[in-house]
Design a protein around this motif. Structure first.
Motif, PDB file in Angstrom:
ATOM      1  N   ALA A 101       0.223  -1.406   0.321  1.00 32.66           N
ATOM      2  CA  ALA A 101      -0.025   0.372  -0.096  1.00 32.66           C
ATOM      3  C   ALA A 101       0.950   1.203   0.272  1.00 32.66           C
ATOM      4  O   ALA A 101       0.647   2.052  -0.529  1.00 32.66           O
ATOM      5  N   GLU A 102       1.662   0.931   0.603  1.00 33.53           N
ATOM      6  CA  GLU A 102       3.096   2.251   0.909  1.00 33.53           C
ATOM      7  C   GLU A 102       3.589   2.322  -0.691  1.00 33.53           C
ATOM      8  O   GLU A 102       3.576   3.726  -0.823  1.00 33.53           O
ATOM      9  N   LEU A 103       4.420   1.239  -1.442  1.00 29.43           N
ATOM     10  CA  LEU A 103       4.439   1.335  -2.287  1.00 29.43           C
ATOM     11  C   LEU A 103       3.161   2.266  -3.136  1.00 29.43           C
ATOM     12  O   LEU A 103       3.653   3.053  -4.173  1.00 29.43           O
ATOM     13  N   ARG A 104       2.157   1.653  -3.294  1.00 31.37           N
ATOM     14  CA  ARG A 104       1.581   2.320  -4.488  1.00 31.37           C
ATOM     15  C   ARG A 104       1.141   3.973  -4.372  1.00 31.37           C
ATOM     16  O   ARG A 104       1.025   4.314  -4.852  1.00 31.37           O
ATOM     17  N   ARG A 105       0.791   4.164  -3.230  1.00 29.30           N
ATOM     18  CA  ARG A 105       0.797   5.421  -2.799  1.00 29.30           C
ATOM     19  C   ARG A 105       2.036   6.409  -3.070  1.00 29.30           C
ATOM     20  O   ARG A 105       1.820   7.212  -3.711  1.00 29.30           O
ATOM     21  N   LEU A 106       3.414   5.883  -3.082  1.00 24.44           N
ATOM     22  CA  LEU A 106       4.427   6.419  -3.238  1.00 24.44           C
ATOM     23  C   LEU A 106       4.175   6.890  -4.906  1.00 24.44           C
ATOM     24  O   LEU A 106       4.432   7.422  -5.632  1.00 24.44           O
ATOM     25  N   ASN A 107       4.465   5.761  -6.067  1.00 24.61           N
ATOM     26  CA  ASN A 107       4.349   5.547  -6.843  1.00 24.61           C
ATOM     27  C   ASN A 107       3.272   5.752  -7.764  1.00 24.61           C
ATOM     28  O   ASN A 107       2.460   4.592  -8.634  1.00 24.61           O
ATOM     29  N   VAL A 108       2.251   6.615  -7.814  1.00 21.78           N
ATOM     30  CA  VAL A 108       1.642   7.127  -8.900  1.00 21.78           C
ATOM     31  C   VAL A 108       2.109   7.285 -10.121  1.00 21.78           C
ATOM     32  O   VAL A 108       2.962   7.567 -11.199  1.00 21.78           O
ATOM     33  N   GLU A 109       0.812   6.248 -11.058  1.00 20.35           N
ATOM     34  CA  GLU A 109       1.417   5.584 -12.467  1.00 20.35           C
ATOM     35  C   GLU A 109       0.430   7.021 -12.830  1.00 20.35           C
ATOM     36  O   GLU A 109       0.030   7.396 -12.231  1.00 20.35           O
ATOM     37  N   PRO A 110       1.868   7.273 -13.717  1.00 21.38           N
ATOM     38  CA  PRO A 110       1.739   8.872 -14.829  1.00 21.38           C
ATOM     39  C   PRO A 110       0.480   8.855 -15.389  1.00 21.38           C
ATOM     40  O   PRO A 110      -0.217   9.804 -15.936  1.00 21.38           O
ATOM     41  N   ALA A 111       0.485   8.129 -16.198  1.00 19.54           N
ATOM     42  CA  ALA A 111      -1.270   7.422 -17.190  1.00 19.54           C
ATOM     43  C   ALA A 111      -1.988   7.615 -16.254  1.00 19.54           C
ATOM     44  O   ALA A 111      -3.296   7.596 -16.671  1.00 19.54           O
ATOM     45  N   SER A 112      -2.657   7.245 -14.690  1.00 18.25           N
ATOM     46  CA  SER A 112      -3.058   7.876 -14.164  1.00 18.25           C
ATOM     47  C   SER A 112      -4.029   9.027 -14.072  1.00 18.25           C
ATOM     48  O   SER A 112      -5.138   8.857 -13.431  1.00 18.25           O
ATOM     49  N   ARG A 113      -2.738  10.087 -13.907  1.00 10.52           N
ATOM     50  CA  ARG A 113      -3.144  11.050 -13.494  1.00 10.52           C
ATOM     51  C   ARG A 113      -3.741  11.866 -15.317  1.00 10.52           C
ATOM     52  O   ARG A 113      -4.655  13.386 -15.067  1.00 10.52           O
ATOM     53  N   LEU A 114      -3.845  10.841 -15.814  1.00  3.88           N
ATOM     54  CA  LEU A 114      -3.885  11.720 -17.438  1.00  3.88           C
ATOM     55  C   LEU A 114      -5.730  11.318 -18.179  1.00  3.88           C
ATOM     56  O   LEU A 114      -5.186  10.661 -19.163  1.00  3.88           O
ATOM     57  N   GLN A 115      -5.865  11.586 -17.067  1.00  3.66           N
ATOM     58  CA  GLN A 115      -7.840   9.982 -17.940  1.00  3.66           C
ATOM     59  C   GLN A 115      -8.090  11.980 -18.146  1.00  3.66           C
ATOM     60  O   GLN A 115      -8.930  12.500 -18.013  1.00  3.66           O
ATOM     61  N   GLY A 116      -9.239  11.693 -19.173  1.00  9.05           N
ATOM     62  CA  GLY A 116     -10.278  12.439 -19.589  1.00  9.05           C
ATOM     63  C   GLY A 116      -9.477  13.702 -20.602  1.00  9.05           C
ATOM     64  O   GLY A 116      -8.254  13.367 -21.015  1.00  9.05           O
ATOM     65  N   ARG A 117     -10.522  14.014 -21.327  1.00  8.07           N
ATOM     66  CA  ARG A 117     -10.005  15.313 -21.827  1.00  8.07           C
ATOM     67  C   ARG A 117      -9.183  17.064 -20.821  1.00  8.07           C
ATOM     68  O   ARG A 117      -9.544  16.496 -19.668  1.00  8.07           O
ATOM     69  N   PRO A 118      -8.129  17.353 -21.552  1.00 11.45           N
ATOM     70  CA  PRO A 118      -7.186  18.455 -20.821  1.00 11.45           C
ATOM     71  C   PRO A 118      -8.402  19.444 -20.299  1.00 11.45           C
ATOM     72  O   PRO A 118      -9.510  19.678 -21.209  1.00 11.45           O
ATOM     73  N   THR A 119      -8.167  20.213 -19.042  1.00  9.78           N
ATOM     74  CA  THR A 119      -9.018  21.160 -18.537  1.00  9.78           C
ATOM     75  C   THR A 119      -7.977  22.689 -19.496  1.00  9.78           C
ATOM     76  O   THR A 119      -7.410  22.549 -20.305  1.00  9.78           O
ATOM     77  N   LYS A 120      -8.591  22.789 -19.022  1.00 11.07           N
ATOM     78  CA  LYS A 120      -8.518  24.807 -20.084  1.00 11.07           C
ATOM     79  C   LYS A 120      -6.641  25.251 -19.676  1.00 11.07           C
ATOM     80  O   LYS A 120      -6.395  25.627 -20.067  1.00 11.07           O
ATOM     81  N   ARG A 121      -7.028  25.474 -17.894  1.00 15.11           N
ATOM     82  CA  ARG A 121      -5.296  25.389 -17.430  1.00 15.11           C
ATOM     83  C   ARG A 121      -4.573  24.289 -18.308  1.00 15.11           C
ATOM     84  O   ARG A 121      -3.203  24.618 -18.655  1.00 15.11           O
ATOM     85  N   ASP A 122      -4.514  22.837 -18.654  1.00 17.15           N
ATOM     86  CA  ASP A 122      -3.680  21.837 -19.337  1.00 17.15           C
ATOM     87  C   ASP A 122      -3.655  22.387 -20.514  1.00 17.15           C
ATOM     88  O   ASP A 122      -2.406  22.313 -21.196  1.00 17.15           O
ATOM     89  N   ARG A 123      -5.013  23.164 -21.322  1.00 13.92           N
ATOM     90  CA  ARG A 123      -4.910  23.275 -22.985  1.00 13.92           C
ATOM     91  C   ARG A 123      -3.893  24.348 -22.874  1.00 13.92           C
ATOM     92  O   ARG A 123      -2.947  24.621 -23.265  1.00 13.92           O
ATOM     93  N   ARG A 124      -4.491  25.410 -21.694  1.00 18.25           N
ATOM     94  CA  ARG A 124      -3.297  26.921 -22.138  1.00 18.25           C
ATOM     95  C   ARG A 124      -1.366  26.210 -22.443  1.00 18.25           C
ATOM     96  O   ARG A 124      -0.768  26.671 -22.487  1.00 18.25           O
ATOM     97  N   GLN A 125      -1.297  25.517 -20.646  1.00 18.82           N
ATOM     98  CA  GLN A 125      -0.298  24.666 -20.806  1.00 18.82           C
ATOM     99  C   GLN A 125       0.184  24.506 -22.217  1.00 18.82           C
ATOM    100  O   GLN A 125       1.718  24.181 -22.547  1.00 18.82           O
ATOM    101  N   ILE A 126      -0.046  23.160 -22.288  1.00 17.59           N
ATOM    102  CA  ILE A 126      -0.267  22.558 -24.100  1.00 17.59           C
ATOM    103  C   ILE A 126       0.203  24.094 -24.940  1.00 17.59           C
ATOM    104  O   ILE A 126       1.124  23.571 -25.943  1.00 17.59           O
ATOM    105  N   ASP A 127      -0.700  24.321 -25.176  1.00 15.04           N
ATOM    106  CA  ASP A 127       0.129  25.886 -26.371  1.00 15.04           C
ATOM    107  C   ASP A 127       1.007  26.206 -25.735  1.00 15.04           C
ATOM    108  O   ASP A 127       1.637  27.077 -27.021  1.00 15.04           O
ATOM    109  N   ASP A 128       1.892  26.933 -24.388  1.00 14.56           N
ATOM    110  CA  ASP A 128       2.268  27.580 -23.968  1.00 14.56           C
ATOM    111  C   ASP A 128       3.995  26.405 -24.774  1.00 14.56           C
ATOM    112  O   ASP A 128       4.582  27.246 -25.597  1.00 14.56           O
TER     113      ASP A 128
END
Length: 131
Positions: A101-128
């Motif tokens: 459980a501690e390892l799962r908490r510390l090692n969050v997979e990057p793909a799990s954070r990138l689900q769904g459409r980008p937010t407005k903030r994400d879109r601005r960062q991509i455009d920058d």
């Protein structure tokens, strides 16, 4: 609720796993047994396998592995406090599950954070980044 701690009491493994609240439905418990995710006394088993107090169960479910000793048998599914009285988890199993459980908490997979459409903030960062 009648909980039996006698050595002569027996119950099917799929029903016991459901009564002990490891699975929401009995069919999910049966499916785990059929897929080989459950061992009783070190051997694979079928749904019809009966467990009794003193048996050792190794269960792999919900991305975790439990090593349990059956303490009791109950005729029907009851409350969580009754379910917890049906088994005892080994110390080694508890320690391993805490570490995992501690390892799962510390090692969050990057793909799990990138689900769904980008937010407005994400879109601005991509455009920058693109210029």
């Amino acid at each position: 609720m009648n909980v039996s701690f006698e050595a002569g009491a027996r119950l099917r493994i799929d029903k016991w796993l459901w009564c002990a609240r490891f699975f929401k439905t009995r069919s999910l418990a049966a499916e785990a047994v059929e897929r080989g995710k459950v061992q009783v006394n070190g051997q694979g088993c079928k749904n019809s396998r009966e467990v009794k107090p003193g048996d050792t169960i190794v269960l792999e479910a919900h991305q975790q592995r439990w090593e349990l000793v059956v303490k009791g048998i109950v005729g029907a599914r009851g409350s969580a406090t009754i379910a917890q009285a049906l088994y005892a988890e080994t110390e080694a199993s508890q320690a391993r599950r805490r570490e995992e459980a501690e390892l799962r908490r510390l090692n969050v997979e990057p793909a799990s954070r990138l689900q769904g459409r980008p937010t407005k903030r994400d879109r601005r960062q991509i455009d920058d980044v693109r210029g």
